[in-house]
Design a protein around this motif. Sequence first.
Motif, PDB file in Angstrom:
ATOM      1  N   LYS A 294      10.791  10.344  29.196  1.00  0.00           N
ATOM      2  CA  LYS A 294      12.051   9.979  28.601  1.00  0.00           C
ATOM      3  C   LYS A 294      11.992   9.827  27.096  1.00  0.00           C
ATOM      4  N   SER A 295      10.854  10.046  26.508  1.00  0.00           N
ATOM      5  CA  SER A 295      10.732   9.815  25.073  1.00  0.00           C
ATOM      6  C   SER A 295      10.214  11.047  24.375  1.00  0.00           C
ATOM      7  N   ASP A 296      10.473  11.136  23.064  1.00  0.00           N
ATOM      8  CA  ASP A 296      10.057  12.291  22.271  1.00  0.00           C
ATOM      9  C   ASP A 296       8.661  12.089  21.733  1.00  0.00           C
ATOM     10  N   VAL A 297       7.866  13.161  21.797  1.00  0.00           N
ATOM     11  CA  VAL A 297       6.525  13.144  21.232  1.00  0.00           C
ATOM     12  C   VAL A 297       6.403  14.356  20.320  1.00  0.00           C
ATOM     13  N   ILE A 298       6.053  14.144  19.058  1.00  0.00           N
ATOM     14  CA  ILE A 298       5.873  15.263  18.142  1.00  0.00           C
ATOM     15  C   ILE A 298       4.549  15.939  18.457  1.00  0.00           C
ATOM     16  N   GLU A 299       4.593  17.234  18.651  1.00  0.00           N
ATOM     17  CA  GLU A 299       3.411  17.951  19.091  1.00  0.00           C
ATOM     18  C   GLU A 299       3.448  19.358  18.525  1.00  0.00           C
ATOM     19  N   ASN A 333       2.308   3.268  31.165  1.00  0.00           N
ATOM     20  CA  ASN A 333       2.910   3.536  32.474  1.00  0.00           C
ATOM     21  C   ASN A 333       2.464   2.448  33.435  1.00  0.00           C
ATOM     22  N   SER A 334       2.682   2.632  34.718  1.00  0.00           N
ATOM     23  CA  SER A 334       2.368   1.579  35.685  1.00  0.00           C
ATOM     24  C   SER A 334       0.878   1.396  35.912  1.00  0.00           C
ATOM     25  N   ILE A 335       0.066   2.344  35.389  1.00  0.00           N
ATOM     26  CA  ILE A 335      -1.387   2.264  35.601  1.00  0.00           C
ATOM     27  C   ILE A 335      -2.111   1.757  34.358  1.00  0.00           C
ATOM     28  N   ILE A 336      -1.742   2.292  33.204  1.00  0.00           N
ATOM     29  CA  ILE A 336      -2.531   2.007  31.999  1.00  0.00           C
ATOM     30  C   ILE A 336      -1.634   1.951  30.775  1.00  0.00           C
ATOM     31  N   SER A 337      -2.050   1.194  29.789  1.00  0.00           N
ATOM     32  CA  SER A 337      -1.428   1.176  28.469  1.00  0.00           C
ATOM     33  C   SER A 337      -2.473   1.581  27.447  1.00  0.00           C
ATOM     34  N   ILE A 338      -2.071   2.472  26.525  1.00  0.00           N
ATOM     35  CA  ILE A 338      -2.998   2.977  25.514  1.00  0.00           C
ATOM     36  C   ILE A 338      -2.393   2.744  24.148  1.00  0.00           C
ATOM     37  N   SER A 339      -3.133   2.086  23.300  1.00  0.00           N
ATOM     38  CA  SER A 339      -2.683   1.828  21.936  1.00  0.00           C
ATOM     39  C   SER A 339      -3.816   2.190  20.958  1.00  0.00           C
ATOM     40  N   PRO A 340      -3.539   3.086  19.989  1.00  0.00           N
ATOM     41  CA  PRO A 340      -2.290   3.799  19.737  1.00  0.00           C
ATOM     42  C   PRO A 340      -2.003   4.844  20.805  1.00  0.00           C
ATOM     43  N   GLY A 341      -0.738   5.283  20.866  1.00  0.00           N
ATOM     44  CA  GLY A 341      -0.334   6.167  21.940  1.00  0.00           C
ATOM     45  C   GLY A 341      -0.348   7.635  21.577  1.00  0.00           C
ATOM     46  N   ASP A 342       0.469   8.024  20.586  1.00  0.00           N
ATOM     47  CA  ASP A 342       0.603   9.442  20.249  1.00  0.00           C
ATOM     48  C   ASP A 342      -0.473   9.935  19.309  1.00  0.00           C
ATOM     49  N   GLN A 343      -0.902   9.107  18.370  1.00  0.00           N
ATOM     50  CA  GLN A 343      -1.845   9.569  17.364  1.00  0.00           C
ATOM     51  C   GLN A 343      -2.697   8.405  16.872  1.00  0.00           C
ATOM     52  N   LYS A 451      -3.296  12.757  25.865  1.00  0.00           N
ATOM     53  CA  LYS A 451      -3.902  13.295  24.651  1.00  0.00           C
ATOM     54  C   LYS A 451      -3.219  12.694  23.424  1.00  0.00           C
ATOM     55  N   MET A 452      -4.015  12.363  22.438  1.00  0.00           N
ATOM     56  CA  MET A 452      -3.483  11.901  21.160  1.00  0.00           C
ATOM     57  C   MET A 452      -4.102  12.737  20.044  1.00  0.00           C
ATOM     58  N   LYS A 453      -3.337  12.953  19.000  1.00  0.00           N
ATOM     59  CA  LYS A 453      -3.831  13.754  17.898  1.00  0.00           C
ATOM     60  C   LYS A 453      -4.402  12.859  16.803  1.00  0.00           C
ATOM     61  N   CYS A 454      -5.173  13.471  15.947  1.00  0.00           N
ATOM     62  CA  CYS A 454      -5.815  12.757  14.844  1.00  0.00           C
ATOM     63  C   CYS A 454      -5.040  13.028  13.558  1.00  0.00           C
ATOM     64  N   VAL A 455      -4.708  11.965  12.834  1.00  0.00           N
ATOM     65  CA  VAL A 455      -4.017  12.078  11.551  1.00  0.00           C
ATOM     66  C   VAL A 455      -4.924  11.494  10.480  1.00  0.00           C
ATOM     67  N   VAL A 456      -5.193  12.281   9.438  1.00  0.00           N
ATOM     68  CA  VAL A 456      -6.087  11.847   8.362  1.00  0.00           C
ATOM     69  C   VAL A 456      -5.283  11.734   7.076  1.00  0.00           C
ATOM     70  N   ARG A 457      -5.311  10.567   6.489  1.00  0.00           N
ATOM     71  CA  ARG A 457      -4.658  10.349   5.202  1.00  0.00           C
ATOM     72  C   ARG A 457      -5.749  10.125   4.156  1.00  0.00           C
ATOM     73  N   ARG A 458      -5.619  10.779   3.021  1.00  0.00           N
ATOM     74  CA  ARG A 458      -6.664  10.713   1.999  1.00  0.00           C
ATOM     75  C   ARG A 458      -6.148   9.985   0.767  1.00  0.00           C
ATOM     76  N   THR A 459      -7.089   9.456   0.023  1.00  0.00           N
ATOM     77  CA  THR A 459      -6.725   8.789  -1.226  1.00  0.00           C
ATOM     78  C   THR A 459      -6.371   9.824  -2.281  1.00  0.00           C
TER      79      THR A 459
END
Length: 572
Positions: A294-299, A333-343, A451-459
Amino acid sequence: MSSYATAPESVFDQIRSNFLQKYKTNIEKEIYHPKDVERIKANSNWLRAFYKHSIDDSDKTVEMIHDVLKWRKDFDCNNLLIPGKLPVPEELFKKGALFRRNEDNQCNPLLHFVIKTHKKDQFPAEQIQRFIAFFFEKNYKFNTEDPIVLLLDMADTGYSNLDMDLIKFIVTCLKTYYPGLIDYMIIFQMPFIFNAAWKIIKNWLPPQAIKLIKFVDKKSIKELVHESQLFVHMGGTDTYKYTYIRDEHVIKPAIEAFQSVNEFEAFKSIEPVKHDRIEEEYSEENTIKSFKSKSDVIETSSTKSKRSSKASLLAPKNSIKQEESTSGNVFSNSIISISPGDQIEFSECDGKNDNIQHIQLKNNSKTTLAYKIKITSPDKFRVKPGTGIIPISESVQVMVNFLKDYHLSNNNHRDKFLILWTEVSENIQPNELNDFWKQASLKKENIHDHKMKCVVRRTAHTKISEASNLSEKTECVAPAKASKILGDNVIVNTKMEEKKPEANGLISSLPKDETSFINLKLYNLDKNVNEILLNQQNIIRTQSFLIKLFYILLILNMTFIAVQTDFFNRYV
C-alpha cells in the motif's frame, strides 16, 4: 562423529589444542605466519571450514591446518593485500581476466575468470599464481558462511588458452588452501577440444568436489544465475564491459571478525566522526516508482528487475501475502520490523574514517526468527553479526561498517542489502545457522526477504578532492587526438596547474564534478587511441614485411625464369 555444521565448540577446541601442541616447534620457529596462528587460536569458523573439507575427521583437520598455514607462509599470502600496492604488475589487471560482478540465484557473488585472456608463458608463472591468489585472498572470509561462485568463462577459447599448470594451481587452492571459499564452480561453454584435459583434471579432484562443478551453456546457466545477472554473450541482459580502475583493486586487508560478544558490543558503540556534509545524493538514473503493497517505494529499474527475479526464487510457493507497510523509513509487517526500511544512509563519507550505521530487526511474530543479511559488495561492507536469531518480541541490532577505502567509489549507489528471515524452532543454536541457511536457500521454502538500497552522501571537501584527483589523471591526454574526436570547439587543458585564457572553453565552464567526469572519459579515450595507434603501427610493420617478402619472391622467380631460358637456349 558430528557434522561440521552441528559440531559443538568443544570439537574445535580439541582440534585447536591438538594442532598447537603437535606443531608447537613450528610455531616457535615461525614456520607459519603469526597472523594465521592467531586466526587458528581465535576463529572457530575457520576451523569449521577445515573440518568440513576434511570430511569431519579431526586428525585430518589438524594435518590440513599444518599444510595450509605452511603454504600461506611460503606463498606470502598475508602480504597480498597491502594498502596502496598491487602484488603483481598492473598489466595483469588491465587484461580483465579476473573480476567480480553480479551474483547467482542464492545471492552468492560471482567471480569471473575469462579464460580467453590467458596465454601460457605470456607472464611468469609465479606472477600469474599471485594474481589469482590475490583475488582468492580478497574474497576469502575464513569461514563457510560467505562463499563465492567461481565462473570460468570459456567462450571463444582454444588450445592456446590451455595451461594445465595453472589449472592445477587453481584446483589445489580450492581443494586445500582456501576451504570454504567457493560454494560451487560454473564452467561456461567449455569447447569439446578440452574434454581430454578434463579427464586429467578429474583425477586431481575428490568425488565430492566433482559434484560442485556445473557445466553450462546459454540455456542451462539461467538455472543457476538470473538473466539480469548474466552478460549478453552468456544469454543475459548485462551489457557491462570490464574497465581497469586501479582504486578498485588497491584495498586494505579484510577486517577480522569479532572474536567475542564484548568486543563486538564495544565496537558497536563507537559513533562515526562528524563532518560537515553536502546535501547531494548520488542516485541511479532512470529512477522509476514501483508500488510495494500500500505504500510507495522509490526503486531503480535495475533494482526492480533484480528484486522481482530473486523474490520469485525465494518466495514460498503457497505463501499467504502479508500486510506490509513502509513509513518513516521503517519496513514492518506481522512478522518483522526493519529499521531503516527502504535505504541505509551513510553520511560524511570522507575516505578518512570507516562509517558505521546500524540495522534494527524486531520480531513481531509469535515464533522465533532466524535472519541472514546478504550484500552485493561484501568487500566494501562488514556486517556484524551477518546471521542470528531473534527471540519472540525481542530486537537485535546489526552493525554495518562501510570501509573508508570505498567511500570515493562512483558505484556506491548501486550497492544493495538483502535481508532474509524465516521462522525456526526456539531450540536452534547459533552454530547451526550456517548449515540451516544453506539448506533453506536450496529448498526456497518459507523464506521472506526485503531489500534496501545504499545511499552515500559525501562531504563538500571530499567531492572537490575527488574532482581534483580525477583531473590529475588527465594530464597525459593528447589534445590533438582529443580534438580530432570531440571537435575543435572542445578545449583540453594539458597542465592543470597552469591557468591559460583557453580555460574558458566548454569543459572549464562546466561544474567541477562534470569536468572531472569528462576528463576521465578523455583519459580513457586517450588510452584507447594509443592502443589503436599501436595496432596500426603493428599492421604497417607487417605490411612492410609482406611487401619486402613479395619483392624477394618476385626476384627469385625472375631469376629462376632467366636461368631456365638460358638453359633452354643452349640446348635447342
